[in-house]
Design an enzyme around this catalytic site. Sequence first.
Site, short mmCIF file in Angstrom:
data_model
loop_
_atom_site.label_atom_id
_atom_site.label_comp_id
_atom_site.label_asym_id
_atom_site.label_seq_id
_atom_site.Cartn_x
_atom_site.Cartn_y
_atom_site.Cartn_z
N ARG A 118 0.82 -1.21 0.00
CA ARG A 118 0.00 0.00 0.00
C ARG A 118 0.86 1.26 0.00
NH1 ARG A 118 -5.22 -0.91 3.93
NH2 ARG A 118 -6.30 -2.39 2.60
N LYS A 178 -16.03 -14.98 6.75
CA LYS A 178 -17.43 -14.79 7.16
C LYS A 178 -18.40 -14.44 6.04
CE LYS A 178 -16.74 -12.98 11.81
NZ LYS A 178 -16.83 -11.70 12.54
N GLY A 223 -7.07 -7.81 1.66
CA GLY A 223 -5.72 -7.91 2.24
C GLY A 223 -5.18 -9.33 2.20
N GLY A 226 -12.53 -4.35 1.99
CA GLY A 226 -13.89 -3.85 2.24
C GLY A 226 -14.30 -2.79 1.23
P1 ADP Z 1 -9.64 -10.72 2.59
O1 ADP Z 1 -8.69 -10.12 3.59
O2 ADP Z 1 -8.95 -11.09 1.32
O3 ADP Z 1 -10.87 -9.87 2.37
P2 ADP Z 1 -10.94 -12.34 4.58
O4 ADP Z 1 -10.34 -11.49 5.64
O5 ADP Z 1 -12.39 -12.28 4.37
O6 ADP Z 1 -10.17 -12.12 3.20
O7 ADP Z 1 -10.64 -13.88 4.92
C1 ADP Z 1 -9.33 -14.36 5.09
C2 ADP Z 1 -9.23 -15.34 6.22
O8 ADP Z 1 -10.16 -16.41 6.08
C3 ADP Z 1 -7.86 -15.97 6.25
O9 ADP Z 1 -7.22 -15.61 7.45
C4 ADP Z 1 -8.14 -17.48 6.20
O10 ADP Z 1 -7.31 -18.22 7.06
C5 ADP Z 1 -9.57 -17.57 6.65
N1 ADP Z 1 -10.22 -18.79 6.14
C6 ADP Z 1 -10.35 -19.18 4.85
N2 ADP Z 1 -10.94 -20.39 4.79
C7 ADP Z 1 -11.17 -20.79 6.05
C8 ADP Z 1 -11.76 -21.96 6.65
N3 ADP Z 1 -12.23 -22.97 5.90
N4 ADP Z 1 -11.83 -22.00 8.00
C9 ADP Z 1 -11.38 -20.98 8.76
N5 ADP Z 1 -10.82 -19.86 8.26
C10 ADP Z 1 -10.72 -19.77 6.93
MG MG Z 2 -8.81 -10.02 5.76
#
Ligand code: ADP
Ligand code: MG
Length: 364
Positions: free
Chosen positions: A6, A169, A322, A345
């Site tokens: 970033r 989530k 991220g 987000g």
């Molecule tokens: P981003 O930062 O790209 O928006 P998120 O923060 O929504 O992504 O999600 C990333 C997290 O989700 C990672 O830390 C990953 O470990 C977790 N994750 C992915 N699949 C699973 C799973 N099956 N069970 C638990 N955690 C998970």
């Molecule tokens: Mg994240």
Amino acid sequence: MTDDTRLRASLPTIEELLAAGATVVLMSHLGRPKGGPDDAYRMGPVADRLAELLGREVRYRPTSGPGSDDQQAYVQAAPDGSVTLLENTRFDSRETANDPSLARVLAGYADVYVNDAFGSAHRAHASTEGVAHLLPSAAGRLMLAEVEALTKLLHEPQAPFVVLLGGAKVSDKLGVIESLLGRADRLLVGGAMAYTFIRAQGGSVGSSLVEEDMLDTARELLERAVAAGSELRLPVDSVCAREVEAGVTTAVHPSDEIPSDLMGLDIGPEAREAFRAALAGAKTVFWNGPMGVFEVPEFAAGTMALAEAVADLDAYTVVGGGDSLAAVNRSGVGDRISHLSTGGGASLEFLENGDLPGLKVLRA
Ligand code: ADP
Ligand code: MG
């Protein structure tokens, strides 16, 4: 500092302003301090790295917080043409509250406001939205590039448009899923959020992460996907384990028949192939959220395979988030993705609403 992506992304705007003879005062935040000064989140390391990247001095002094008397004095002492990095804007609870009293002090630091913080543009805070009401304001180069890249996904994306969603989530991504139904030809859902959907369909997901309070919503989304003509696909199988730990014993199970003492932690080999096949021929792709706990080698294969698959496409591809960016960078295919968005987000909310609070005010 773990990753300076970033920071690098902010260089073109800063360099352009300096070349034009501006005295630059930079505002940013780091981590989630609790509304007051916190030594763990001071901007010193950022100032040091930025000085290296710019190849010139970056003024920085640890101060009590945004708008404090010592900060005001330090900004006033900035020589013409210098770069000053202010202390973490979140060292004051008025920042996230978008308190006009803080915005007024910050606006007093400059003649013009340039917002280049795309990753924070979905929040109306004092240093992003509040201050833009008080000064002549403009979008920086990063902000413009992000908006341009994401706008291509909004207006008549070339079909087939395939969306890949994962991460922790459902509740974080509900709005964007809803808004993409009917716009995307296919939605491929992996990561922890898949298990809420699979549970909602009556599957046994063992001890996988499930958002119990989202089950009705998940059921509704599955029905609406059918009605809207978007295919919503879930992983047929999962790589499972008793705990999230390197070296743990893993087993592959159908995602709706996971034994009660196991968690689904990555999409399985069959799901990997099915998702890869569903991506084939795509002309537009948006990806947010890893397919599994890619931070642990045992559960990284699904995310890495899909990163390769997306990079191999002859398509317009955008990855945002991220953790998603960290995964793509780790897989080494980042330079074969059309656009890597610095906002997680923010990119989701832009796709959902076509605008962001921090952007809207710049047009006012
Ligand atoms: P981003 O930062 O790209 O928006 P998120 O923060 O929504 O992504 O999600 C990333 C997290 O989700 C990672 O830390 C990953 O470990 C977790 N994750 C992915 N699949 C699973 C799973 N099956 N069970 C638990 N955690 C998970
Ligand atoms: Mg994240």
